[in-house]
Design an enzyme around this catalytic site. Structure first.
Site, PDB file in Angstrom:
ATOM      1  N   SER A  88       0.708  -1.171  -0.047  1.00  0.00           N
ATOM      2  CA  SER A  88      -0.044   0.117  -0.138  1.00  0.00           C
ATOM      3  C   SER A  88       0.792   1.128  -0.027  1.00  0.00           C
ATOM      4  O   SER A  88       2.102   1.139   0.282  1.00  0.00           O
ATOM      5  CB  SER A  88      -1.011   0.024   1.292  1.00  0.00           C
ATOM      6  OG  SER A  88      -1.548   1.315   1.493  1.00  0.00           O
ATOM      7  N   TYR A 145      -1.732  -0.526  10.578  1.00  0.00           N
ATOM      8  CA  TYR A 145      -1.919  -0.982   9.109  1.00  0.00           C
ATOM      9  C   TYR A 145      -0.631  -0.487   8.419  1.00  0.00           C
ATOM     10  O   TYR A 145      -0.052  -1.662   7.729  1.00  0.00           O
ATOM     11  CB  TYR A 145      -3.195  -0.095   8.393  1.00  0.00           C
ATOM     12  CG  TYR A 145      -3.342  -0.428   7.229  1.00  0.00           C
ATOM     13  CD1 TYR A 145      -3.783  -1.834   6.480  1.00  0.00           C
ATOM     14  CD2 TYR A 145      -2.992   0.399   6.001  1.00  0.00           C
ATOM     15  CE1 TYR A 145      -4.047  -1.999   5.402  1.00  0.00           C
ATOM     16  CE2 TYR A 145      -3.378   0.162   4.886  1.00  0.00           C
ATOM     17  CZ  TYR A 145      -3.773  -1.066   4.462  1.00  0.00           C
ATOM     18  OH  TYR A 145      -3.904  -1.190   3.027  1.00  0.00           O
TER      19      TYR A 145
END
Length: 245
Positions: free
Chosen positions: A141, A154
């Protein structure tokens, strides 16, 4: 592009929606042979029917369980005799401020986003080493490149994916195996629906108002797979043109 994708056996985790579903649909149009894993089997079966993958290509898969990921890969071996590409796609993003102490959500992200990727590698690597060929694509990501308040855990999991992938890249060179990290920015998926913290959810909703289609991810994956065998696309980081961070 189709010449280097047609008839390749591609295993996809998290294929029931979002990035995984988009990749499956796009690769199917390019002639790939797909084996699809996710927990929501009803969605997988519907997808498999729509892309003519066949019912045997659907495997109930919780990536936090190594034996289930192994079963997914073994299904590809059983049907096609090999596996050419693993798209390690399954992931969660229940972001929150650390002070909220959503420890259960931290654990779940670690289990899915890190251990799930490791389980995919463990399941597929012996086959690719034996074949002396293969391609492992791990989904990181933009959060794997930078950290924002509310997204610490995350981001940590996605930084871990990049570290694991780089170590893997170096280790598999003798076996002619390629590795790719795909790091998307705001792409329209169900990922934001896993956020339970209302303040973070509101902020993320604003970011994702400009999200681009999951088809963008599918095209990036196809680009990496389609390269000649002597070209290894190691990482692609992409965002909506309008995304600042």
């Amino acid at each position: 592009m189709q010449d280097n994708i047609k008839d390749k056996v591609v295993v996809i985790t998290g294929a029931s929606s979002g990035l995984g579903e988009a990749a499956a649909r796009h690769l199917a149009t390019l002639g790939a042979r797909l084996v699809l894993g996710a927990r929501r089997v009803d969605r997988l079966e519907k997808l498999a029917g729509e892309i003519n993958a066949g019912g045997e290509a659907v495997v109930a898969t919780d990536v936090t369980r190594l034996e289930e990921v192994q079963r997914l890969v073994e299904r590809a071996i059983k049907i096609y005799g090999r596996v050419d590409v693993l798209l390690n796609n399954a992931g969660l993003m229940p972001s929150s401020m650390l002070e909220k102490l959503h420890v259960d959500e931290w654990d779940r992200m670690i289990d899915v986003n890190i251990k799930g990727v490791l389980h995919g590698i463990a399941a597929v690597l012996p086959h690719m080493v034996r074949q002396k060929s293969g391609h492992i694509i791990n989904v990181s990501s933009v959060a794997g490149h930078k950290v924002g308040a509310g997204g610490a855990v995350y981001a940590a999991t996605k930084h871990a994916v990049r570290a694991l992938s780089e170590g893997l890249r170096q280790e598999v060179k003798p076996h002619n195996i390629r590795t790719t990290i795909v790091s998307p920015g705001a792409v329209a998926t169900e990922l934001t629906q896993t956020i339970t913290d209302p303040d973070i959810a509101a902020g993320m909703k604003a970011v994702y108002e400009r999200a681009i289609s999951a088809d963008s991810f599918a095209r990036v994956v196809a680009f990496a797979i389609s390269q000649p065998e002597d070209i290894d696309i190691n990482e692609v980081l992409f965002r909506p043109t309008s995304q600042l961070y």
